[in-house]
Scaffold this motif. Structure first.
Motif, PDB file in Angstrom:
ATOM      1  N   ARG A 153       0.838  -1.208   0.000  1.00  0.00           N
ATOM      2  CA  ARG A 153       0.000   0.000   0.000  1.00  0.00           C
ATOM      3  C   ARG A 153       0.871   1.255   0.000  1.00  0.00           C
ATOM      4  O   ARG A 153       0.630   2.186  -0.771  1.00  0.00           O
ATOM      5  N   ARG A 276      -3.119  -4.361  -7.454  1.00  0.00           N
ATOM      6  CA  ARG A 276      -4.351  -4.620  -6.707  1.00  0.00           C
ATOM      7  C   ARG A 276      -4.453  -3.709  -5.488  1.00  0.00           C
ATOM      8  O   ARG A 276      -5.558  -3.276  -5.115  1.00  0.00           O
ATOM      9  N   ARG A 279      -6.200  -0.488  -5.912  1.00  0.00           N
ATOM     10  CA  ARG A 279      -7.663  -0.547  -6.005  1.00  0.00           C
ATOM     11  C   ARG A 279      -8.331  -0.907  -4.680  1.00  0.00           C
ATOM     12  O   ARG A 279      -9.523  -0.668  -4.513  1.00  0.00           O
ATOM     13  N   LEU A 280      -7.591  -1.495  -3.761  1.00  0.00           N
ATOM     14  CA  LEU A 280      -8.196  -2.000  -2.529  1.00  0.00           C
ATOM     15  C   LEU A 280      -8.594  -0.886  -1.567  1.00  0.00           C
ATOM     16  O   LEU A 280      -9.514  -1.049  -0.776  1.00  0.00           O
ATOM     17  N   ARG A 285      -7.508  -3.738   4.118  1.00  0.00           N
ATOM     18  CA  ARG A 285      -7.774  -4.632   2.983  1.00  0.00           C
ATOM     19  C   ARG A 285      -6.471  -5.071   2.321  1.00  0.00           C
ATOM     20  O   ARG A 285      -6.348  -6.213   1.872  1.00  0.00           O
ATOM     21  N   VAL A 286      -5.498  -4.162   2.259  1.00  0.00           N
ATOM     22  CA  VAL A 286      -4.205  -4.531   1.679  1.00  0.00           C
ATOM     23  C   VAL A 286      -3.486  -5.537   2.565  1.00  0.00           C
ATOM     24  O   VAL A 286      -2.899  -6.510   2.071  1.00  0.00           O
ATOM     25  N   GLN A 289      -4.809  -8.908   1.991  1.00  0.00           N
ATOM     26  CA  GLN A 289      -4.246  -9.482   0.765  1.00  0.00           C
ATOM     27  C   GLN A 289      -2.805  -9.940   0.992  1.00  0.00           C
ATOM     28  O   GLN A 289      -2.417 -11.038   0.559  1.00  0.00           O
TER      29      GLN A 289
END
Length: 350
Positions: A153, A276, A279-280, A285-286, A289
């Protein structure tokens, strides 16, 4: 164990709660015990009105923190079932998220070497100080791993494609470039750090830092933005390498050679992770992932081989499997992002 042997030290001075990572011979590499204790201290200080600022530093002269204890991860992946590493990451990533949301000033003194997990306990803070000695990096692709601790991120948010460059190459950057990339907020000359730490005991963090902050010496990335942004904008690592090799700047060609020395699998998963992460949206959220990706990496040969070559045997000659980018297909990348079911980190849902 005497106080001097404790892996992380805590004390309060004036209004400041001080965290000192205390494994200088291991460049203050983070263990699971250290992560837990830091979290416990943050809980106590969050509730303590006498503590107005939290400050994290590293013991010794070499740096804040070189990352997680990757020897332990190597041994767990090679000889164990990976559960110890997964448990470590679960608590480490939760700590990273907590630091980012901490309600009091969290001052990270990013002096010397700050890599991997060291970035995780510093660059998510709200007052991040670099010095003339700072060497900041996310070097995971060189050990067959992928930037974690919220690093994807942080790098995804860097201007242009600077974060992609740092993620794929593992390049170490100094103070000015850390500021440019959004990994730090203030430059303080290293010989002014004692004055800063003293001021933090009595002054608000912003005021204490303002009293010693200066303009850093010039960095190197700003002058390379044209080829970095053009070459790394591609969506496939093969195309990034092709553009680097075709570019007229000699530094671009050297960079292509650096990229090609890293784990092909790690490179492709890292690029996918960064794209990705953009976009998260949220750090949580990162981190969810990244936890999937890290757990998947435990089952792949490159992580054990990369740590062996760089840290255990130190021959610097990893034998990657697969050996080339062309051999790493889309399905090979996608498996790193597969849901974990009941084993998910689950930060985004809390």
């Amino acid at each position: 164990m005497s106080a001097a042997e404790e892996p992380v030290l805590f004390h309060t001075t004036g209004h400041a709660g001080r965290i000192t990572l205390n494994r200088p011979r291991a460049l203050n590499a983070l263990t699971h015990t250290m992560v837990r204790r830091i979290d416990e201290a943050l809980t106590a200080w969050e509730r303590d009105p006498a503590v107005q600022t939290v400050v994290i530093t590293g013991a010794g002269e070499r740096g804040l923190c070189a990352g997680g204890d990757i020897r332990a991860i190597h041994d767990d992946a090679r000889d164990g079932d990976g559960s110890a590493s997964a448990a470590f990451w679960r608590d480490e990533y939760r700590l990273n998220a907590r630091i980012a949301r901490y309600p009091k000033p969290y001052v990270a003194v990013m002096d010397g070497i700050v890599m991997g997990g060291g970035v995780g306990v510093s660059a998510h803070g709200n007052v991040r100080v670099v010095t003339d000695r700072s060497r900041v990096a996310m070097p995971e692709t060189g050990i067959g791993f992928v930037p974690d601790v919220g690093g994807t991120r942080l790098l995804a948010l860097a201007p242009g494609e600077l974060g992609t460059h740092l993620a794929l190459t593992g390049t170490q950057i100094g103070a000015a470039d850390a500021l440019l990339c959004g990994l730090a907020d203030h430059y303080v000359p290293s010989d002014s750090l004692p004055d800063l730490l003293d001021a933090l005991t009595g002054l608000p963090a912003a005021e204490a830092v303002a009293g010693v902050a200066r303009t850093p010496p010039q960095g190197v990335l700003a002058a390379s933005r044209d080829w970095i942004d053009a070459c790394y904008a591609a969506d496939r690592v093969e195309e990034i390498v092709r553009r680097l090799l075709a570019h007229g700047d000699p530094a671009a060609k050297e960079t292509a050679e650096t990229v090609l020395s890293k784990s092909p699998t790690a490179l492709k998963v890292t690029l996918a992770s960064l794209r990705r992460a953009r976009r998260l949206g949220t750090l949580e959220r990162v981190l969810d992932q990244e936890y999937r990706v890290s757990c998947a990496a435990l089952t792949m040969p490159d992580l054990v081989e990369g740590i062996r070559a760089q840290v255990v045997d130190k021959d610097r000659r990893p034998s990657w499997s697969p050996r080339t980018l062309a051999e790493v297909g889309d399905a090979d990348v996608e498996r790193f992002f597969a849901p974990l079911g009941e084993r998910e980190l689950g930060l985004a849902g809390e």
